[in-house]
Design an enzyme around this catalytic site. Sequence first.
Site, PDB file in Angstrom:
ATOM      1  N   HIS A  97     -62.257  -5.858  56.504  1.00  0.00           N
ATOM      2  CA  HIS A  97     -62.953  -4.750  55.842  1.00  0.00           C
ATOM      3  C   HIS A  97     -63.128  -4.980  54.350  1.00  0.00           C
ATOM      4  O   HIS A  97     -63.891  -4.269  53.695  1.00  0.00           O
ATOM      5  CB  HIS A  97     -62.259  -3.416  56.129  1.00  0.00           C
ATOM      6  N   ASP A 143     -59.070  -6.177  62.428  1.00  0.00           N
ATOM      7  CA  ASP A 143     -59.367  -6.186  60.994  1.00  0.00           C
ATOM      8  C   ASP A 143     -58.719  -7.394  60.324  1.00  0.00           C
ATOM      9  O   ASP A 143     -57.702  -7.290  59.643  1.00  0.00           O
ATOM     10  CB  ASP A 143     -58.871  -4.873  60.369  1.00  0.00           C
ATOM     11  N   GLN A 193     -55.102   2.076  47.883  1.00  0.00           N
ATOM     12  CA  GLN A 193     -56.352   1.455  47.496  1.00  0.00           C
ATOM     13  C   GLN A 193     -56.085   0.198  46.692  1.00  0.00           C
ATOM     14  O   GLN A 193     -55.254   0.188  45.802  1.00  0.00           O
ATOM     15  CB  GLN A 193     -57.193   2.416  46.645  1.00  0.00           C
ATOM     16  N   GLY A 194     -56.847  -0.844  47.010  1.00  0.00           N
ATOM     17  CA  GLY A 194     -56.688  -2.083  46.265  1.00  0.00           C
ATOM     18  C   GLY A 194     -55.688  -3.030  46.901  1.00  0.00           C
ATOM     19  O   GLY A 194     -55.577  -4.188  46.512  1.00  0.00           O
ATOM     20  N   ASP A 195     -54.938  -2.539  47.889  1.00  0.00           N
ATOM     21  CA  ASP A 195     -53.951  -3.392  48.557  1.00  0.00           C
ATOM     22  C   ASP A 195     -54.502  -3.995  49.840  1.00  0.00           C
ATOM     23  O   ASP A 195     -53.843  -4.832  50.464  1.00  0.00           O
ATOM     24  CB  ASP A 195     -52.686  -2.584  48.906  1.00  0.00           C
ATOM     25  N   SER A 196     -55.669  -3.580  50.262  1.00  0.00           N
ATOM     26  CA  SER A 196     -56.243  -4.048  51.521  1.00  0.00           C
ATOM     27  C   SER A 196     -56.123  -5.555  51.677  1.00  0.00           C
ATOM     28  O   SER A 196     -56.320  -6.316  50.728  1.00  0.00           O
ATOM     29  CB  SER A 196     -57.717  -3.680  51.620  1.00  0.00           C
TER      30      SER A 196
END
Length: 264
Positions: free
Chosen positions: A72, A123, A218-221
Amino acid sequence: MLALLAAVPLVALGTAGPAEAQRRVVGGGSVSTVDHPWIVALASRQQFGSGRSGQFCGGALVTPTKVVTAAHCFYDEAKGRVDRPGLKVIVGRDDMRGSAGREVAVQRIWIHPDYDFAANMNDVAVLTLAESQGSRPVVELVGQGESGPYAAGTRAQVYGWGDTSGRGDYSPVLRGVDVPIVPDQTCAHAYPGGPDGKFDARGMVCAGEEKGGKDACQGDSGGPLIVAGRLAGLVSWGTGCAEAAHPGVYTRMSSVTDAVHSAL
């Protein structure tokens, strides 16, 4: 609100903060790539600015030329599959405000052929680096079909440069937090479908404290979830960050390891 912790899913990082991804390390502390040399950052200065080296997702070095991350990270809720102009993998940099380590070009992006953006299934992506990282230590993948690493209560560690509060406070330095694996039935209850998303144990695993307070954001994906020194999961999605009723949801590596090996 359901959020991908990267580009649209859980963790996408932008100049002011990625609206597309929602998953960051909350409640942990600073760690170093000296101790975890296989942790890398995905960056696009052209898209996300240079203030934090353009970091927007995380990943893990699994061979000298391959990085595993979340699919993603390369999708947008409105546009679908998107390019990340000037995409680089940053190796050996703890502080995204600095210039330590190396920024390595990406030669190829492999997305799991059965990745389902809407359902958050499969994912996972594999990036091929333009330059080998030589003898730099890599992390081992959990084996296909393994169940042991996902036993409820097992301690796991998650790492990233994402939001640390759920309010867009992106960390310039690498952080890590220790969280327990959550029982599948508990996660299914937290995410039964609808606006909060649907948990599917065939390809997902949850981790987080029952009382909340520790999570990816957020930002750790695409960042690594480590169990006993092996890559057991990837930061994928969730509702909010570090909420008591909504643990973080991760790609269950044991469901995609064979597919990943085919891309290595």
